[in-house]
Design a protein around this motif. Structure first.
Motif, PDB file in Angstrom:
ATOM      1  N   ALA A  54       0.858  -1.195   0.000  1.00  8.68           N
ATOM      2  CA  ALA A  54       0.000   0.000   0.000  1.00  8.68           C
ATOM      3  C   ALA A  54       0.885   1.234   0.000  1.00  8.68           C
ATOM      4  O   ALA A  54       1.963   1.241   0.600  1.00  8.68           O
ATOM      5  N   VAL A  55       0.430   2.280  -0.673  1.00 10.51           N
ATOM      6  CA  VAL A  55       1.218   3.509  -0.747  1.00 10.51           C
ATOM      7  C   VAL A  55       0.343   4.719  -0.401  1.00 10.51           C
ATOM      8  O   VAL A  55      -0.866   4.726  -0.634  1.00 10.51           O
ATOM      9  N   THR A  56       0.995   5.723   0.164  1.00 11.17           N
ATOM     10  CA  THR A  56       0.367   7.005   0.447  1.00 11.17           C
ATOM     11  C   THR A  56       1.204   8.081  -0.224  1.00 11.17           C
ATOM     12  O   THR A  56       2.431   8.115  -0.042  1.00 11.17           O
ATOM     13  N   LEU A  57       0.572   8.938  -0.999  1.00  8.25           N
ATOM     14  CA  LEU A  57       1.279   9.989  -1.719  1.00  8.25           C
ATOM     15  C   LEU A  57       1.140  11.288  -0.940  1.00  8.25           C
ATOM     16  O   LEU A  57       0.039  11.791  -0.749  1.00  8.25           O
ATOM     17  N   VAL A  58       2.260  11.830  -0.478  1.00 13.95           N
ATOM     18  CA  VAL A  58       2.235  13.050   0.330  1.00 13.95           C
ATOM     19  C   VAL A  58       3.321  14.008  -0.137  1.00 13.95           C
ATOM     20  O   VAL A  58       4.301  13.607  -0.768  1.00 13.95           O
ATOM     21  N   GLY A  59       3.122  15.295   0.183  1.00 11.01           N
ATOM     22  CA  GLY A  59       4.129  16.298  -0.138  1.00 11.01           C
ATOM     23  C   GLY A  59       3.811  17.051  -1.406  1.00 11.01           C
ATOM     24  O   GLY A  59       2.893  16.700  -2.159  1.00 11.01           O
ATOM     25  N   ASN A  60       4.581  18.106  -1.641  1.00 15.22           N
ATOM     26  CA  ASN A  60       4.402  18.942  -2.822  1.00 15.22           C
ATOM     27  C   ASN A  60       5.466  18.638  -3.860  1.00 15.22           C
ATOM     28  O   ASN A  60       6.618  18.374  -3.525  1.00 15.22           O
ATOM     29  N   LEU A  61       5.067  18.685  -5.115  1.00  8.57           N
ATOM     30  CA  LEU A  61       6.009  18.472  -6.213  1.00  8.57           C
ATOM     31  C   LEU A  61       5.667  19.439  -7.338  1.00  8.57           C
ATOM     32  O   LEU A  61       4.548  19.440  -7.851  1.00  8.57           O
ATOM     33  N   ALA A  62       6.646  20.245  -7.713  1.00  9.81           N
ATOM     34  CA  ALA A  62       6.448  21.140  -8.847  1.00  9.81           C
ATOM     35  C   ALA A  62       6.343  20.313 -10.122  1.00  9.81           C
ATOM     36  O   ALA A  62       7.031  19.291 -10.269  1.00  9.81           O
ATOM     37  N   ILE A  97      -1.426   8.843 -12.194  1.00  7.40           N
ATOM     38  CA  ILE A  97      -0.422   8.335 -11.261  1.00  7.40           C
ATOM     39  C   ILE A  97      -1.032   7.298 -10.321  1.00  7.40           C
ATOM     40  O   ILE A  97      -0.459   6.221 -10.095  1.00  7.40           O
ATOM     41  N   VAL A  98      -2.206   7.608  -9.774  1.00 11.90           N
ATOM     42  CA  VAL A  98      -2.887   6.668  -8.888  1.00 11.90           C
ATOM     43  C   VAL A  98      -3.209   5.375  -9.621  1.00 11.90           C
ATOM     44  O   VAL A  98      -2.995   4.261  -9.103  1.00 11.90           O
ATOM     45  N   GLU A  99      -3.715   5.488 -10.840  1.00 11.98           N
ATOM     46  CA  GLU A  99      -4.055   4.304 -11.633  1.00 11.98           C
ATOM     47  C   GLU A  99      -2.828   3.431 -11.898  1.00 11.98           C
ATOM     48  O   GLU A  99      -2.916   2.198 -11.890  1.00 11.98           O
ATOM     49  N   GLU A 100      -1.682   4.057 -12.120  1.00  8.08           N
ATOM     50  CA  GLU A 100      -0.472   3.289 -12.403  1.00  8.08           C
ATOM     51  C   GLU A 100      -0.017   2.511 -11.174  1.00  8.08           C
ATOM     52  O   GLU A 100       0.411   1.361 -11.277  1.00  8.08           O
ATOM     53  N   PHE A 101      -0.116   3.134 -10.012  1.00  9.26           N
ATOM     54  CA  PHE A 101       0.196   2.407  -8.778  1.00  9.26           C
ATOM     55  C   PHE A 101      -0.751   1.224  -8.598  1.00  9.26           C
ATOM     56  O   PHE A 101      -0.322   0.119  -8.275  1.00  9.26           O
ATOM     57  N   ARG A 103      -2.530  -0.335 -10.883  1.00 12.05           N
ATOM     58  CA  ARG A 103      -2.322  -1.335 -11.930  1.00 12.05           C
ATOM     59  C   ARG A 103      -1.124  -2.227 -11.616  1.00 12.05           C
ATOM     60  O   ARG A 103      -1.063  -3.378 -12.066  1.00 12.05           O
ATOM     61  N   SER A 104      -0.215  -1.709 -10.810  1.00 15.54           N
ATOM     62  CA  SER A 104       0.976  -2.467 -10.434  1.00 15.54           C
ATOM     63  C   SER A 104       0.786  -3.237  -9.136  1.00 15.54           C
ATOM     64  O   SER A 104       1.739  -3.811  -8.602  1.00 15.54           O
ATOM     65  N   GLY A 105      -0.445  -3.230  -8.614  1.00  9.62           N
ATOM     66  CA  GLY A 105      -0.755  -4.060  -7.451  1.00  9.62           C
ATOM     67  C   GLY A 105      -0.687  -3.360  -6.112  1.00  9.62           C
ATOM     68  O   GLY A 105      -0.823  -4.012  -5.070  1.00  9.62           O
ATOM     69  N   PHE A 106      -0.485  -2.050  -6.108  1.00 11.98           N
ATOM     70  CA  PHE A 106      -0.430  -1.320  -4.842  1.00 11.98           C
ATOM     71  C   PHE A 106      -1.804  -0.738  -4.501  1.00 11.98           C
ATOM     72  O   PHE A 106      -2.505  -0.244  -5.382  1.00 11.98           O
ATOM     73  N   ASN A 107      -2.146  -0.780  -3.236  1.00 14.43           N
ATOM     74  CA  ASN A 107      -3.369  -0.151  -2.758  1.00 14.43           C
ATOM     75  C   ASN A 107      -3.030   1.286  -2.381  1.00 14.43           C
ATOM     76  O   ASN A 107      -2.169   1.525  -1.529  1.00 14.43           O
ATOM     77  N   VAL A 108      -3.664   2.259  -3.017  1.00 17.11           N
ATOM     78  CA  VAL A 108      -3.401   3.665  -2.728  1.00 17.11           C
ATOM     79  C   VAL A 108      -4.358   4.128  -1.633  1.00 17.11           C
ATOM     80  O   VAL A 108      -5.575   4.029  -1.776  1.00 17.11           O
ATOM     81  N   ILE A 109      -3.792   4.601  -0.528  1.00 17.55           N
ATOM     82  CA  ILE A 109      -4.604   5.062   0.598  1.00 17.55           C
ATOM     83  C   ILE A 109      -4.261   6.517   0.911  1.00 17.55           C
ATOM     84  O   ILE A 109      -3.154   6.980   0.631  1.00 17.55           O
ATOM     85  N   GLY A 110      -5.206   7.224   1.469  1.00 16.65           N
ATOM     86  CA  GLY A 110      -5.001   8.628   1.791  1.00 16.65           C
ATOM     87  C   GLY A 110      -4.223   8.808   3.083  1.00 16.65           C
ATOM     88  O   GLY A 110      -4.241   7.936   3.959  1.00 16.65           O
ATOM     89  N   ALA A 111      -3.563   9.926   3.212  1.00 22.38           N
ATOM     90  CA  ALA A 111      -2.850  10.235   4.453  1.00 22.38           C
ATOM     91  C   ALA A 111      -3.806  10.202   5.640  1.00 22.38           C
ATOM     92  O   ALA A 111      -3.439   9.794   6.753  1.00 22.38           O
ATOM     93  N   GLN A 112      -5.051  10.602   5.412  1.00 25.98           N
ATOM     94  CA  GLN A 112      -6.041  10.636   6.476  1.00 25.98           C
ATOM     95  C   GLN A 112      -6.419   9.240   6.965  1.00 25.98           C
ATOM     96  O   GLN A 112      -6.924   9.079   8.079  1.00 25.98           O
ATOM     97  N   ASP A 113      -6.169   8.214   6.137  1.00 24.86           N
ATOM     98  CA  ASP A 113      -6.455   6.844   6.562  1.00 24.86           C
ATOM     99  C   ASP A 113      -5.395   6.325   7.525  1.00 24.86           C
ATOM    100  O   ASP A 113      -5.627   5.351   8.245  1.00 24.86           O
ATOM    101  N   ILE A 114      -4.244   6.958   7.522  1.00 20.99           N
ATOM    102  CA  ILE A 114      -3.173   6.591   8.451  1.00 20.99           C
ATOM    103  C   ILE A 114      -3.194   7.507   9.669  1.00 20.99           C
ATOM    104  O   ILE A 114      -3.058   7.053  10.803  1.00 20.99           O
ATOM    105  N   ALA A 115      -3.361   8.780   9.427  1.00 19.73           N
ATOM    106  CA  ALA A 115      -3.358   9.769  10.514  1.00 19.73           C
ATOM    107  C   ALA A 115      -4.650  10.560  10.457  1.00 19.73           C
ATOM    108  O   ALA A 115      -4.680  11.711  10.013  1.00 19.73           O
ATOM    109  N   GLY A 116      -5.739   9.926  10.883  1.00 25.07           N
ATOM    110  CA  GLY A 116      -7.055  10.561  10.826  1.00 25.07           C
ATOM    111  C   GLY A 116      -7.144  11.838  11.641  1.00 25.07           C
ATOM    112  O   GLY A 116      -7.996  12.688  11.371  1.00 25.07           O
ATOM    113  N   GLU A 117      -6.245  11.992  12.617  1.00 21.66           N
ATOM    114  CA  GLU A 117      -6.264  13.192  13.442  1.00 21.66           C
ATOM    115  C   GLU A 117      -5.873  14.442  12.658  1.00 21.66           C
ATOM    116  O   GLU A 117      -6.064  15.572  13.134  1.00 21.66           O
TER     117      GLU A 117
END
Length: 267
Positions: A54-62, A97-101, A103-117
């Motif tokens: 499972a992956v969580t995408l966080v941070g800013n990227l130009a 980007i989410v679809e590619e993750f 499609r490669s077998g990773f579950n994409v979860i939100g940061a809020q699912d890990i740190a709901g606070e």
């Protein structure tokens, strides 16, 4: 950093997968690996080798210069699709980007699912009680934010005494607020007599697992410098970082921190 700390506190195993050198130095203690934006296959292989599912995408990227990207084989195959999506807007790009993750077998979860606070609550969180004029500005700002979000322009805007002073685009929230601070004093508030509101909410078609509206300490400080009375955001779908520091800053700067519901600003 907050997600790494939450995982550590919960006893979750995790791997930091950096985008080149684009990561805070405080994350160095967690190890992990780094690949360039276009090294998609290499990144996925490293994640799978580490046992990540499972992956969580966080941070800013130009947005990168697609013509000069360092690509591996999989990145080269994906690039045309990415370029086409990028021309349609950030939402389309993030969806690819989410679809590619996935499609490669990773579950994409939100940061809020890990740190709901981190999710911002509803109601007045800090600062003075809102007057009717500011509530009206928030309501109008919510409508404007929904409109520009529907066009995939941005997530926020500034409204003062019913006048839309700025909408957020690629420059980001803090740069937008700095722009507002440079407007003539007659159309905005001041730190002595604050008026209006910064309003942020998700885009209507936004992928809520990535890129939620985010409020941090710098947002509140810039809003105060722009002479605003309130920082408002849609509750439950916005992230409030450094909550205690934000509350302390809002109280010190006499600026209201407010979470609204969709029903509250509808109509």
């Amino acid at each position: 950093m907050l997600i790494a700390e939450a995982c550590t506190a919960q006893g979750r195993s995790f791997v930091i997968s950096r985008l080149g050198s684009n990561a805070h130095a405080a994350l160095d203690k967690y190890g992990g690996h780094a690949f360039e934006v276009g090294e998609i296959g290499s990144r996925f292989d490293a994640l799978k080798h580490a046992g990540v599912d499972a992956v969580t995408l966080v941070g800013n990227l130009a947005r990168p210069d697609f013509k000069s990207l360092k690509l591996d084989a999989r990145g080269a195959i994906l690039l045309p699709k990415v370029v086409i999506a990028a021309r349609r807007g950030d939402d389309a790009l993030l969806s690819v980007i989410v679809e590619e993750f996935e499609r490669s077998g990773f579950n994409v979860i939100g940061a809020q699912d890990i740190a709901g606070e981190l999710l911002a609550p509803a109601g007045l969180i800090a600062g003075p009680v809102l007057d009717e004029a500011t509530l009206d500005d928030i309501k109008k700002g919510a409508a404007v934010a929904a409109t520009i979000g529907g066009l995939d322009i941005g997530q926020g805007c500034v409204v003062c005494s019913g006048l839309v002073l700025a909408v957020e685009a690629q420059e980001g929230t803090d740069a937008m607020l700095q722009r507002v601070a440079g407007l003539p004093a007659r159309i905005r508030g001041s730190q002595k007599e604050p008026l209006g509101a910064l309003v942020k909410r998700p885009k209507p078609t936004q992928e809520l697992r990535v890129d939620l509206p985010t409020i941090g300490l710098a947002t509140i400080e810039h809003a105060a410098q722009a002479g605003l009375r309130s920082v408002a955001f849609e509750a439950g779908v916005s992230l409030l970082l450094q909550r205690e520091a934000c509350i302390a800053a809002a109280n010190r700067l006499d600026i209201s921190l407010y979470g609204f519901s969709p029903e509250e600003v509808a109509g």
